[in-house]
Design a protein around this motif. Structure first.
Motif, PDB file in Angstrom:
ATOM      1  N   ILE A 252       0.816  -1.211   0.000  1.00 48.79           N
ATOM      2  CA  ILE A 252       0.000   0.000   0.000  1.00 48.79           C
ATOM      3  C   ILE A 252       0.855   1.268   0.000  1.00 48.79           C
ATOM      4  CG2 ILE A 252      -1.888  -1.169   1.197  1.00 48.79           C
ATOM      5  CD1 ILE A 252      -0.927   0.267   3.766  1.00 48.79           C
ATOM      6  N   ASP A 253       2.167   1.108  -0.094  1.00 50.19           N
ATOM      7  CA  ASP A 253       3.067   2.262   0.055  1.00 50.19           C
ATOM      8  C   ASP A 253       2.833   3.325  -1.004  1.00 50.19           C
ATOM      9  OD1 ASP A 253       4.138   0.992   2.203  1.00 50.19           O
ATOM     10  OD2 ASP A 253       5.907   0.218   1.143  1.00 50.19           O
ATOM     11  N   GLN A 254       2.384   2.913  -2.197  1.00 54.34           N
ATOM     12  CA  GLN A 254       2.181   3.866  -3.285  1.00 54.34           C
ATOM     13  C   GLN A 254       0.749   4.373  -3.355  1.00 54.34           C
ATOM     14  OE1 GLN A 254       4.714   5.187  -5.099  1.00 54.34           O
ATOM     15  NE2 GLN A 254       5.890   4.008  -3.596  1.00 54.34           N
ATOM     16  N   ASN A 255      -0.033   4.084  -2.330  1.00 50.24           N
ATOM     17  CA  ASN A 255      -1.392   4.611  -2.312  1.00 50.24           C
ATOM     18  C   ASN A 255      -1.342   6.142  -2.323  1.00 50.24           C
ATOM     19  OD1 ASN A 255      -4.007   5.595  -0.978  1.00 50.24           O
ATOM     20  ND2 ASN A 255      -4.420   3.410  -1.231  1.00 50.24           N
ATOM     21  N   PRO A 256      -2.130   6.805  -3.190  1.00 49.76           N
ATOM     22  CA  PRO A 256      -2.089   8.281  -3.265  1.00 49.76           C
ATOM     23  C   PRO A 256      -2.347   8.964  -1.936  1.00 49.76           C
ATOM     24  CG  PRO A 256      -3.280   7.385  -5.143  1.00 49.76           C
ATOM     25  CD  PRO A 256      -3.000   6.232  -4.232  1.00 49.76           C
ATOM     26  N   LEU A 257      -3.144   8.344  -1.071  1.00 46.30           N
ATOM     27  CA  LEU A 257      -3.415   8.951   0.240  1.00 46.30           C
ATOM     28  C   LEU A 257      -2.151   9.016   1.084  1.00 46.30           C
ATOM     29  CD1 LEU A 257      -5.478  10.054   2.265  1.00 46.30           C
ATOM     30  CD2 LEU A 257      -5.888   7.701   3.004  1.00 46.30           C
ATOM     31  N   LEU A 258      -1.356   7.931   1.081  1.00 42.00           N
ATOM     32  CA  LEU A 258      -0.119   7.927   1.862  1.00 42.00           C
ATOM     33  C   LEU A 258       0.926   8.844   1.240  1.00 42.00           C
ATOM     34  CD1 LEU A 258       0.329   4.180   2.896  1.00 42.00           C
ATOM     35  CD2 LEU A 258      -0.677   6.068   4.189  1.00 42.00           C
ATOM     36  N   ARG A 259       1.004   8.849  -0.086  1.00 36.00           N
ATOM     37  CA  ARG A 259       1.972   9.733  -0.747  1.00 36.00           C
ATOM     38  C   ARG A 259       1.651  11.195  -0.454  1.00 36.00           C
ATOM     39  NH1 ARG A 259       1.712   8.975  -6.595  1.00 36.00           N
ATOM     40  NH2 ARG A 259       3.666  10.134  -6.633  1.00 36.00           N
ATOM     41  N   MET A 260       0.367  11.526  -0.445  1.00 29.92           N
ATOM     42  CA  MET A 260      -0.030  12.895  -0.114  1.00 29.92           C
ATOM     43  C   MET A 260       0.356  13.242   1.323  1.00 29.92           C
ATOM     44  SD  MET A 260      -3.861  14.474   0.297  1.00 29.92           S
ATOM     45  CE  MET A 260      -4.054  13.513   1.804  1.00 29.92           C
ATOM     46  N   THR A 349       2.651  13.424  10.894  1.00 28.14           N
ATOM     47  CA  THR A 349       3.263  12.102  11.007  1.00 28.14           C
ATOM     48  C   THR A 349       2.297  11.112  11.645  1.00 28.14           C
ATOM     49  OG1 THR A 349       5.463  13.105  11.206  1.00 28.14           O
ATOM     50  CG2 THR A 349       5.223  10.817  11.922  1.00 28.14           C
ATOM     51  N   GLN A 350       1.619  11.534  12.713  1.00 22.90           N
ATOM     52  CA  GLN A 350       0.654  10.644  13.368  1.00 22.90           C
ATOM     53  C   GLN A 350      -0.529  10.343  12.454  1.00 22.90           C
ATOM     54  OE1 GLN A 350       1.289   9.043  16.183  1.00 22.90           O
ATOM     55  NE2 GLN A 350       3.254  10.137  16.191  1.00 22.90           N
ATOM     56  N   GLN A 351      -0.950  11.326  11.665  1.00 19.35           N
ATOM     57  CA  GLN A 351      -2.019  11.082  10.695  1.00 19.35           C
ATOM     58  C   GLN A 351      -1.573  10.084   9.634  1.00 19.35           C
ATOM     59  OE1 GLN A 351      -3.022  15.030   9.307  1.00 19.35           O
ATOM     60  NE2 GLN A 351      -4.589  15.303  10.881  1.00 19.35           N
ATOM     61  N   PHE A 352      -0.292  10.145   9.264  1.00 20.83           N
ATOM     62  CA  PHE A 352       0.237   9.173   8.306  1.00 20.83           C
ATOM     63  C   PHE A 352       0.138   7.756   8.866  1.00 20.83           C
ATOM     64  CE2 PHE A 352       3.832   6.541   6.995  1.00 20.83           C
ATOM     65  CZ  PHE A 352       3.668   6.525   5.623  1.00 20.83           C
ATOM     66  N   TYR A 353       0.548   7.581  10.121  1.00 18.03           N
ATOM     67  CA  TYR A 353       0.469   6.248  10.727  1.00 18.03           C
ATOM     68  C   TYR A 353      -0.978   5.767  10.819  1.00 18.03           C
ATOM     69  CZ  TYR A 353       5.365   6.862  12.066  1.00 18.03           C
ATOM     70  OH  TYR A 353       6.727   7.054  12.049  1.00 18.03           O
ATOM     71  N   GLN A 354      -1.882   6.683  11.152  1.00 17.74           N
ATOM     72  CA  GLN A 354      -3.293   6.317  11.237  1.00 17.74           C
ATOM     73  C   GLN A 354      -3.813   5.864   9.867  1.00 17.74           C
ATOM     74  OE1 GLN A 354      -5.849   9.532  12.386  1.00 17.74           O
ATOM     75  NE2 GLN A 354      -7.724   8.321  12.249  1.00 17.74           N
TER      76      GLN A 354
END
Length: 450
Positions: A252-260, A349-354
């Motif tokens: 899932i690393d390339q998911n646009p949500l995580l990249r954003m 950063t915490q939102q990224f982990y969530q």
């Protein structure tokens, strides 16, 4: 139909497939247009940040009418609104004279201990975050459009199933009525047959209502007006085949949500660094030139009250220099703002982990849903076959007087439910496949299955 830039005139009167629907939504939908405008705004900010560090040139010219008195000593100007108007005079003369002043001032910050480059990097990081925010909005909206497309397809299929059911119930009701008129059937059979026919019509109306609601929803997601836009979609192969999904790579690393979100973390970090470096001093090259005219003669102090003599230049000057500016007390303010930006970085950063945990859960859940829905879709044809056989047998037994009408009506209900379940099962498999693609952040595998 309103189509942006005329790009979609070709689809008027045509049936939209899923690919065209996604392109249409990308071009028209308001939230995507809003994100696109915001992304363009951040790109403009990059240019503006770079231009801040160009040499600053200010040209100025003025005509004045003033007295020429002054006293010896210094003063603090009130935001530049008061300034000395002449040399030192022992007498106080109230007579005014015309004057002129022209100046050109240039200042160029040539060295700032990293402040300039930090601000540019922060602006570029914001622009990158804005672009990835746009890409994420497009991807998420494509998922919404694709899901609405599948829901509309299954609604159309269910309407078709209920139309067939109405025809079946109507033919059966007519046949029972004929038997009753010929006194071969009891009158109660006619009433039960009519009730089943009415029930079938109610189910059809409900299916038509759901179909129209889902059609309106898809039209909205396409960025069109549901009151004026006529939509017909292509069933493609969604209703005739099942997708094959491989789960070997569920990254899932390339998911646009995580990249954003990663870009937001980077942008907040760059802004914090730029804020920290804003405390550093600035070394500038300065240059200026000016000329001044006055109605008070520079040689003997005599007054000339006419405008022409007062505006003729009497003296001119130039200045070249190097300056160093350091606002030391800004350190207190900068320290607080730097800590604020550090907290914002921690928040992102915490939102990224969530979001990462959420997508991992979605990936696992969508894989499970797909496997179960696929097994269900493979099982329901057996149910369909058995329901058809049961209906055929019940119909034959009823016609030969070996069974009552209730048994036949029950078999009709079971057959109708099996037909609906088959359509829903195929749709659910494709929707589960779509959720797998949504978790991975890539629709390629979904389209490859078509």
């Amino acid at each position: 139909m309103t189509i942006m830039n005329g790009a979609w005139n070709a689809v008027l009167g045509q049936t939209l497939d899923l690919a065209k629907s996604l392109e249409m939504a990308k071009a028209n939908y308001s939230s995507i247009q809003a994100k696109r405008a915001l992304s363009e705004a951040t790109l403009q900010e990059v240019g503006a940040t770079k231009n801040i560090y160009m040499p600053k040139l200010m040209l100025q010219h003025q005509y004045t009418y003033s007295t020429g008195n002054s006293v010896e000593g210094g003063f603090f100007p009130n935001e530049g609104t008061i300034s000395p108007s002449g040399g030192i005079r022992t007498e106080n003369i109230n007579q005014g004279a015309y004057g002129s002043f022209t100046s050109a001032i240039m200042e160029w910050d040539v060295f700032s201990f990293g402040k300039q480059s930090s601000n540019v990097r922060a602006a570029k990081a914001d622009a990158n975050a804005g672009q990835l925010d746009l890409e994420n909005e497009i991807f998420q909206h494509q998922i919404r459009v694709a899901d609405a497309y599948l829901l509309l397809l299954v609604s159309e299929k269910l309407t078709e199933v209920q139309e067939h059911n109405v025809i079946r119930a109507k033919n059966f009701s007519d046949a029972v009525d004929a038997g009753v008129r010929a006194q071969l059937r009891a009158g109660v059979d006619s009433s039960l047959a009519h009730a089943e026919y009415a029930r079938a019509r109610v189910l059809l109306l409900e299916s038509q209502r759901n179909e129209q609601m889902r059609k309106y929803r898809l039209i909205e997601l396409l960025g069109e007006d549901a009151q004026t836009f006529s939509l017909e979609i292509d069933s493609m192969s969604f209703c005739s085949q099942l997708p094959v999904v491989g789960f070997a790579n569920m990254e899932i690393d390339q998911n646009p949500l995580l990249r954003m979100q990663q870009a937001k973390i980077e942008a907040a970090g760059q802004r914090a660094l730029a804020m920290k470096r804003s405390f550093m001093p600035t070394v500038s090259l300065v240059a200026a030139g000016w000329a001044r005219g006055a109605g008070v003669d520079n040689a003997d102090g005599s007054y000339h009250t006419d405008f022409a003599n007062g505006t003729q230049y009497q003296v001119s000057n130039y200045l070249l220099g190097v300056t160093a500016k350091w606002r030391v007390t800004d350190g207190f303010l900068i320290r607080n703002r730097y800590k604020k930006l550090q907290y914002i970085t921690d928040q992102n950063t915490q939102q990224f982990y969530q979001q990462q945990n959420m997508l991992k859960r979605q990936a696992t859940e969508s894989e499970m849903q797909y496997r179960i829905m696929m097994e269900k879709a493979r099982t329901i044809p057996l149910q369909m076959k058995a329901a058809k056989q049961a209906y055929t047998q019940a119909e034959a037994r009823y016609e030969n007087g070996l069974s009552d009408l209730s048994t036949l009506l029950q078999s009709m209900v079971v057959l109708n439910q099996a037909e609906a379940d088959l359509a829903i099962a195929y749709s659910n498999v494709w929707r589960s496949h779509l959720m797998v693609a949504a978790a991975k952040g890539d629709l390629t595998s979904f389209f490859d299955s078509l």
